[in-house]
Design an enzyme around this catalytic site. Structure first.
Site, mmCIF file in Angstrom:
data_model
loop_
_atom_site.group_PDB
_atom_site.id
_atom_site.type_symbol
_atom_site.label_atom_id
_atom_site.label_comp_id
_atom_site.label_asym_id
_atom_site.label_seq_id
_atom_site.Cartn_x
_atom_site.Cartn_y
_atom_site.Cartn_z
ATOM 1 N N HIS A 110 9.823 -13.946 19.670
ATOM 2 C CA HIS A 110 9.957 -12.503 19.475
ATOM 3 C C HIS A 110 10.306 -11.857 20.806
ATOM 4 O O HIS A 110 9.819 -12.285 21.860
ATOM 5 C CB HIS A 110 8.656 -11.884 18.956
ATOM 6 C CG HIS A 110 8.173 -12.450 17.661
ATOM 7 N ND1 HIS A 110 8.917 -12.405 16.506
ATOM 8 C CD2 HIS A 110 7.005 -13.063 17.333
ATOM 9 C CE1 HIS A 110 8.231 -12.971 15.515
ATOM 10 N NE2 HIS A 110 7.077 -13.379 15.993
ATOM 11 N N GLY A 117 7.460 -15.886 8.026
ATOM 12 C CA GLY A 117 6.258 -16.711 8.012
ATOM 13 C C GLY A 117 5.084 -15.852 7.600
ATOM 14 O O GLY A 117 4.936 -14.722 8.078
ATOM 15 N N CYS A 161 11.991 -22.500 14.503
ATOM 16 C CA CYS A 161 11.485 -22.866 13.178
ATOM 17 C C CYS A 161 11.586 -24.370 12.911
ATOM 18 O O CYS A 161 11.488 -24.812 11.760
ATOM 19 C CB CYS A 161 12.203 -22.091 12.078
ATOM 20 S SG CYS A 161 12.109 -20.295 12.276
#
Length: 223
Positions: free
Chosen positions: A89, A151, A180
């Protein structure tokens, strides 16, 4: 106030934030979740924000998808209770954390994941972009490149965590991980298709599409 185009049955509180540390946002989610486990009649919530640079690993994630030494690193890293592998992020990525009581919607986690994907796909369609699903994977792709990761964690049918849409982030942070855990499908941002796009432009579209997909009346609120 944003209304769904579908008949309204439910209300969702919107907390539209700017930049917030991952630690603070995670604690906030856990607090909202605990309140709704204690009192399931409380309104559903959507938190929309951006994070400073941070890596998160799902509860079953393995360090092999990190390209740095977890014990000797200057990066901020958190292992959390969501599903999935490692993700990144940073500013320029819009993160949505729905705290929803699925007993008001449908008690089906696969359905819920597909609904979150549908929100992103509808946002992309506003810009004339055709978002795709890929069988056996969760998320949204453009031209075989992943632009949105998803998620979740669900406790007593109440959700936390959610989705992250790469709008216009600095993508170099993704070079330090296998995002991921998918090595053969690169990540991308909307800025590669729409060079001048900003998070401020995309935020209202996410809120409207979220309202439409889940049949909400979305009411902007403050904590």
């Amino acid at each position: 106030m944003i209304r769904s185009s579908r008949p309204l049955e439910k209300r969702c509180l919107l907390y539209d934030k700017k930049l917030m540390s991952y630690t603070d946002a995670h604690a906030w989610q856990r607090s909202l979740l605990a309140e709704r486990i204690q009192d399931p009649s409380l309104d559903d919530v959507l938190i929309l924000l951006e994070h400073p640079p941070v890596y998160t690993l799902g509860q079953g994630a393995t360090p092999e998808f990190l390209k740095f030494d977890l014990d000797h690193s200057d990066f901020e890293v958190h292992r959390i209770e969501r599903g999935g592998e490692v993700t990144y992020h940073c500013p320029g990525q819009l993160v949505g954390y729905p705290i929803l009581n699925l007993q008001r919607h449908r008690k089906d986690l696969h359905w819920y994941l597909r609904q979150l994907e549908e929100v992103i796909i509808r946002v992309l369609a506003i810009y004339g972009l055709a978002g795709d699903r890929i069988p056996d994977f969760t998320g949204v792709w453009l031209e075989n490149r992943k632009v949105a990761a998803i998620g979740i964690k669900v406790s007593r049918w109440i959700t936390m965590h959610g989705f992250a849409l790469n709008v216009c982030p600095d993508m170099t942070g993704f070079q330090h991980i296998v995002p991921c855990g998918i090595a053969d499908k690169p990540v991308a941002s909307l800025a590669e298709w729409i060079p001048d796009i900003t998070c401020e432009q995309v935020r209202p579209h996410i809120v409207q599409c979220f309202a439409d997909v889940f049949g909400f009346e979305v009411v902007e609120s403050t904590p």
